[in-house]
Design a protein around this motif. Structure first.
Motif, PDB file in Angstrom:
ATOM      1  N   GLY A 125      37.931  28.928  40.502  1.00 33.92           N
ATOM      2  CA  GLY A 125      37.743  30.210  41.175  1.00 33.92           C
ATOM      3  C   GLY A 125      36.920  31.197  40.379  1.00 33.92           C
ATOM      4  O   GLY A 125      37.192  32.404  40.402  1.00 33.92           O
ATOM      5  N   PHE A 128      35.306  34.007  42.487  1.00 36.32           N
ATOM      6  CA  PHE A 128      36.219  35.077  42.915  1.00 36.32           C
ATOM      7  C   PHE A 128      36.481  36.054  41.780  1.00 36.32           C
ATOM      8  O   PHE A 128      36.401  37.275  41.955  1.00 36.32           O
ATOM      9  CB  PHE A 128      37.537  34.465  43.410  1.00 36.32           C
ATOM     10  N   PHE A 129      36.812  35.521  40.591  1.00 41.24           N
ATOM     11  CA  PHE A 129      37.101  36.394  39.454  1.00 41.24           C
ATOM     12  C   PHE A 129      35.857  37.171  39.022  1.00 41.24           C
ATOM     13  O   PHE A 129      35.943  38.350  38.670  1.00 41.24           O
ATOM     14  CB  PHE A 129      37.652  35.577  38.289  1.00 41.24           C
ATOM     15  N   ALA A 131      33.346  38.095  40.974  1.00 38.12           N
ATOM     16  CA  ALA A 131      33.109  39.155  41.961  1.00 38.12           C
ATOM     17  C   ALA A 131      34.107  40.295  41.809  1.00 38.12           C
ATOM     18  O   ALA A 131      33.752  41.474  41.956  1.00 38.12           O
ATOM     19  CB  ALA A 131      33.189  38.561  43.363  1.00 38.12           C
ATOM     20  N   ALA A 132      35.366  39.952  41.493  1.00 38.57           N
ATOM     21  CA  ALA A 132      36.385  40.993  41.304  1.00 38.57           C
ATOM     22  C   ALA A 132      36.054  41.890  40.119  1.00 38.57           C
ATOM     23  O   ALA A 132      36.265  43.109  40.158  1.00 38.57           O
ATOM     24  CB  ALA A 132      37.757  40.349  41.122  1.00 38.57           C
TER      25      ALA A 132
END
Length: 313
Positions: A125, A128-129, A131-132
């Protein structure tokens, strides 16, 4: 021995410019064409405002009153006033605390940890991380400040008070009980993505052969990072420290919208002090002098960073 026929040729050869000199002369117009617009913009928007700021710091210029219409040259009186002012010295101390814990320690350390973790192949992931972590970077400073003001609100409707209320805790005025900690955490949240991007790019340039050789020799992960990886990325690390120091010292909106320098001056960093003197109290000369002192401190830190960034092979 040169003959009479060869004499004119020899004279022409002696007076003819060398090839490197001719090459430099031919490329000079191209260099001026390419660098000219940038040089003009730098002079207009950096050099001239800096020179004008130095001049204002040597006058008693104000926004209102007689000094606004007819400012007078006062020399270094503004500087002596500031260096003897307890409020200004305190603002420099608050700026140092804010800079050290939010930028030099918080963003650098957490950004390095995030870059190391996202460079591991077993991490799932990553998109996701990544982008966060990038989201706070693209959010405008005013929007981020108002959002965190809602999160840290004193009322029971504040997001953080709602979370702590689940465990039976009473509502807390976070921006009054721990204002410096609050702005430090928010600034870390804002600058973490930039640190991660720079460090991740630097880690990708480290030769894998050196890391494998260190592991074969029995070095642990911490030893590999300390003795192999960190010396090789020291240049990018200190470059980031220079950039984050400049940006953090100039932070204004984040602190102003969260605490306005309070309570009791606990978060009155230098940028807030300059704003109050120059715009609220109309003392443009004193505000300019404070800005020049802050600029001098940043320049000294920059020289220190550049000196420490030299990689020893």
């Amino acid at each position: 021995m040169t003959s009479i026929i060869d004499a004119p040729v020899a004279a022409q050869t002696a007076t003819r410019p060398s090839a490197p000199r001719r090459r430099r002369a031919s490329t000079l117009p191209l260099v001026l064409l390419l660098l000219g617009p940038s040089a003009v913009l730098i002079v207009l928007f950096i050099v001239m405002p800096a020179v004008y700021g130095i001049w204002l710091s040597l006058t008693n210029t104000q926004l209102t009153g007689f000094a606004a219409r007819d400012p007078k040259f006062v020399g270094i009186d503004n500087y002596t006033y500031l260096l003897a002012s307890a409020d200004f010295i305190a603002s420099l101390g608050q700026t140092g605390t804010f800079l050290f814990w939010s930028a030099i320690v918080g963003q650098t350390v957490l950004g390095m940890l995030a870059a190391i973790l996202l460079s591991r192949p077993w991490i799932r992931g990553k998109g996701f991380f990544g982008a966060a972590l990038l989201m706070p970077m693209v959010v405008p400073e005013v929007v981020a400040s108002l959002t965190w003001a809602s999160v840290l609100a004193t009322s029971p409707e504040g997001t953080l008070n709602r979370l702590t209320g689940v465990f039976g805790a009473e509502p807390t005025a976070w921006l009054q009980t721990a204002p410096m900690l609050a702005i430090i955490l928010v600034n870390i949240w804002r600058g973490l993505a930039f640190a991660m991007i720079m460090f991740q790019a630097a880690l990708e340039d480290v030769p894998a052969e050196l890391i494998e050789a260190a592991r074969v020799d029995g070095a642990r992960a911490v030893q590999v990072f300390r003795h192999v990886t960190l010396p090789l990325i020291r240049g990018p690390v200190f470059l980031y420290l220079l950039l984050t120091t400049i940006s953090t010292v100039g932070v204004f909106g984040l602190v102003y919208f969260l605490t306005r320098g309070g309570p009791g001056g606990q978060t009155r960093i230098a940028a807030i002090y300059i704003y109050e003197r120059a715009l609220q109290f109309s003392q443009i000369g004193i505000g300019s002098a404070a800005s020049i002192i802050l600029l001098a401190i940043v320049v000294v830190l920059g020289f220190v960073y550049v000196r420490l960034a030299k990689v020893e092979v």
